[in-house]
Scaffold this motif. Structure first.
Motif, PDB file in Angstrom:
ATOM      1  N   SER B 129       0.885  -1.158  -0.111  1.00  0.00           N
ATOM      2  CA  SER B 129       0.028  -0.139   0.104  1.00  0.00           C
ATOM      3  C   SER B 129       0.861   1.290  -0.121  1.00  0.00           C
ATOM      4  O   SER B 129       0.766   2.326  -0.853  1.00  0.00           O
ATOM      5  CB  SER B 129      -0.951  -0.062   1.147  1.00  0.00           C
ATOM      6  OG  SER B 129      -1.661   1.083   1.435  1.00  0.00           O
ATOM      7  N   LYS B 130       1.957   1.269   0.879  1.00  0.00           N
ATOM      8  CA  LYS B 130       2.858   2.460   0.948  1.00  0.00           C
ATOM      9  C   LYS B 130       3.585   2.566  -0.759  1.00  0.00           C
ATOM     10  O   LYS B 130       3.584   3.646  -1.068  1.00  0.00           O
ATOM     11  CB  LYS B 130       4.094   1.985   1.769  1.00  0.00           C
ATOM     12  CG  LYS B 130       3.530   2.260   3.132  1.00  0.00           C
ATOM     13  CD  LYS B 130       4.734   2.071   4.123  1.00  0.00           C
ATOM     14  CE  LYS B 130       4.598   1.518   5.559  1.00  0.00           C
ATOM     15  NZ  LYS B 130       5.630   0.867   6.123  1.00  0.00           N
ATOM     16  N   GLY B 132       2.231   1.807  -3.418  1.00  0.00           N
ATOM     17  CA  GLY B 132       1.208   2.210  -4.331  1.00  0.00           C
ATOM     18  C   GLY B 132       1.117   3.614  -4.038  1.00  0.00           C
ATOM     19  O   GLY B 132       0.708   4.281  -5.200  1.00  0.00           O
ATOM     20  N   ARG B 133       1.149   3.943  -2.803  1.00  0.00           N
ATOM     21  CA  ARG B 133       0.867   5.527  -2.414  1.00  0.00           C
ATOM     22  C   ARG B 133       1.953   6.384  -3.202  1.00  0.00           C
ATOM     23  O   ARG B 133       1.809   7.436  -3.596  1.00  0.00           O
ATOM     24  CB  ARG B 133       0.874   5.724  -0.970  1.00  0.00           C
ATOM     25  CG  ARG B 133       0.609   7.268  -0.469  1.00  0.00           C
ATOM     26  CD  ARG B 133       0.387   7.053   0.982  1.00  0.00           C
ATOM     27  NE  ARG B 133       0.294   8.388   1.346  1.00  0.00           N
ATOM     28  CZ  ARG B 133       0.186   8.371   2.797  1.00  0.00           C
ATOM     29  NH1 ARG B 133      -0.059   7.371   3.695  1.00  0.00           N
ATOM     30  NH2 ARG B 133      -0.281   9.560   3.213  1.00  0.00           N
ATOM     31  N   ILE B 134       3.245   5.760  -3.067  1.00  0.00           N
ATOM     32  CA  ILE B 134       4.288   6.574  -3.572  1.00  0.00           C
ATOM     33  C   ILE B 134       4.154   6.666  -5.177  1.00  0.00           C
ATOM     34  O   ILE B 134       4.477   7.686  -5.695  1.00  0.00           O
ATOM     35  CB  ILE B 134       5.558   5.736  -3.404  1.00  0.00           C
ATOM     36  CG1 ILE B 134       5.855   6.045  -1.601  1.00  0.00           C
ATOM     37  CG2 ILE B 134       6.755   6.243  -4.231  1.00  0.00           C
ATOM     38  CD1 ILE B 134       7.162   5.036  -1.184  1.00  0.00           C
ATOM     39  N   LEU B 136       1.384   6.767  -6.781  1.00  0.00           N
ATOM     40  CA  LEU B 136       0.294   7.895  -7.102  1.00  0.00           C
ATOM     41  C   LEU B 136       1.148   9.221  -6.876  1.00  0.00           C
ATOM     42  O   LEU B 136       0.649  10.212  -7.573  1.00  0.00           O
ATOM     43  CB  LEU B 136      -0.746   7.700  -6.270  1.00  0.00           C
ATOM     44  CG  LEU B 136      -1.794   6.258  -6.568  1.00  0.00           C
ATOM     45  CD1 LEU B 136      -2.785   6.304  -5.524  1.00  0.00           C
ATOM     46  CD2 LEU B 136      -2.253   6.287  -8.057  1.00  0.00           C
ATOM     47  N   GLN B 137       1.572   9.197  -5.834  1.00  0.00           N
ATOM     48  CA  GLN B 137       2.248  10.606  -5.523  1.00  0.00           C
ATOM     49  C   GLN B 137       3.164  11.174  -6.667  1.00  0.00           C
ATOM     50  O   GLN B 137       3.311  12.272  -7.245  1.00  0.00           O
ATOM     51  CB  GLN B 137       3.151  10.659  -4.358  1.00  0.00           C
ATOM     52  CG  GLN B 137       3.842  12.065  -4.097  1.00  0.00           C
ATOM     53  CD  GLN B 137       4.450  12.039  -2.572  1.00  0.00           C
ATOM     54  OE1 GLN B 137       3.821  11.688  -1.638  1.00  0.00           O
ATOM     55  NE2 GLN B 137       5.777  12.323  -2.633  1.00  0.00           N
ATOM     56  N   LYS B 138       3.979  10.075  -7.383  1.00  0.00           N
ATOM     57  CA  LYS B 138       4.933  10.458  -8.504  1.00  0.00           C
ATOM     58  C   LYS B 138       4.079  10.660  -9.521  1.00  0.00           C
ATOM     59  O   LYS B 138       4.427  11.928 -10.475  1.00  0.00           O
ATOM     60  CB  LYS B 138       5.666   9.405  -8.816  1.00  0.00           C
ATOM     61  CG  LYS B 138       6.918   8.853  -7.889  1.00  0.00           C
ATOM     62  CD  LYS B 138       7.583   7.507  -7.987  1.00  0.00           C
ATOM     63  CE  LYS B 138       8.661   7.964  -8.981  1.00  0.00           C
ATOM     64  NZ  LYS B 138      10.012   8.163  -8.404  1.00  0.00           N
TER      65      LYS B 138
END
Lengths: 187, 187
Positions: B129-130, B132-134, B136-138
């Motif tokens: 999940s972390k 995935g979050r990274i 999306l941030q990129k």
């Protein structure tokens, strides 16, 4: 009175007094003044911050020195550069205080220790991470499909307090519009 | 030979044979043909999918019937509508097969059970999940700061196989450019 961090964690999992004391023993406090930074480009970020007072911005600086706002965060939100913190690689972004701020923070080592030793806290951060991912997904959809006006209205609806606390030019940057466009939306 | 799902999980945590058998017992398999869907707008999504064969797209349909591509996923990637799956609320997106596909999937109940009973799997999904979050941030930074040409080059560098497997008009939608612009970038 319950500690605000305990209230925050107990929105997701419940803790005994002893468990919360154990959790809290992994945190330290720090104060920063307006314009001071939490993260600079190139840092290997060692801390995740939980805001007890104040408001911050995270942003990317492009080669022309232009700021692109990634997000804002205020009281009871978590913030760090997750890419740098999770992968322990140099940061590509900045995080600065927009007001005088106070934080609780947890070091990378303490977070690893706490989540390894305490399944409940692994679960808490796993949920927070999922919610963070969902928020980012919504922002991408909004950047792809919404007009500037729609993005503005959505932000105003979700975070009305931002408009009181954050300079207009930063809100324009977050929305990916010029300040002039924002003024038109705002009128 | 190790099960591909085990190899995938063991990139993050290690499992005994017995533990992996226990994990796998929470999954089921399903096949879908090209153009069939995994998720439709309005569904309360009950499954998270791990792709064993094939390629899918997740997308949002706007009021004019225009598709906005959220992401693509292929072999050994996880996919679902995380907002719907995590919060158990109606989905706002679609996920369709771009090729004949095979999946392992885990139900919402089994994922809750498995992560509650097995700290290691909570940890595995927390890390995923972390990441995935990274990612999306990129993507947000890329949408804010990069030109269409830069976004195109980045996608080509990260996922060259997409350009063989996915129709050009979908790649244009993912990049947030018109198909004509994509043709110019592509030449």
């Amino acid at each position: 009175m319950k500690h605000p961090l305990r209230k925050h964690i107990e929105e997701i999992i419940s803790l005994t007094d002893k468990e919360f004391d154990f959790v809290l023993s992994h945190f330290e406090t720090v104060k920063k003044r307006k314009h001071q930074y939490l993260v600079q480009e190139g840092d290997i970020v060692k801390k995740e911050f939980w805001i007890t007072q104040g408001c911050v911005k995270s942003y990317f600086l492009d080669e022309n020195g232009k700021e692109h706002i990634l997000r804002f965060a205020m009281e009871h939100w978590w913030i760090t550069d997750y890419e740098s913190f999770v992968k322990q690689i140099p940061s590509t972004i900045y995080i600065d205080c927009l007001e005088d701020c106070e934080f609780l923070y947890i070091s990378y080592e303490n977070r690893e220790k706490l989540t390894s030793e305490m399944h409940k806290m692994e679960r808490f951060w796993a949920k927070k991470s999922k919610f963070g991912r969902i928020a980012l997904q919504k922002r991408i959809l909004s950047l792809l499909k919404n007009s500037a006006k729609e993005r503005y209205d959505l932000l105003l609806e979700q975070y009305p307090q931002l408009f009181q606390r954050v300079p207009k030019k930063l809100i324009a940057s977050y929305l990916g519009v010029s300040r002039e466009t924002l003024s038109r939306l705002n009128s």
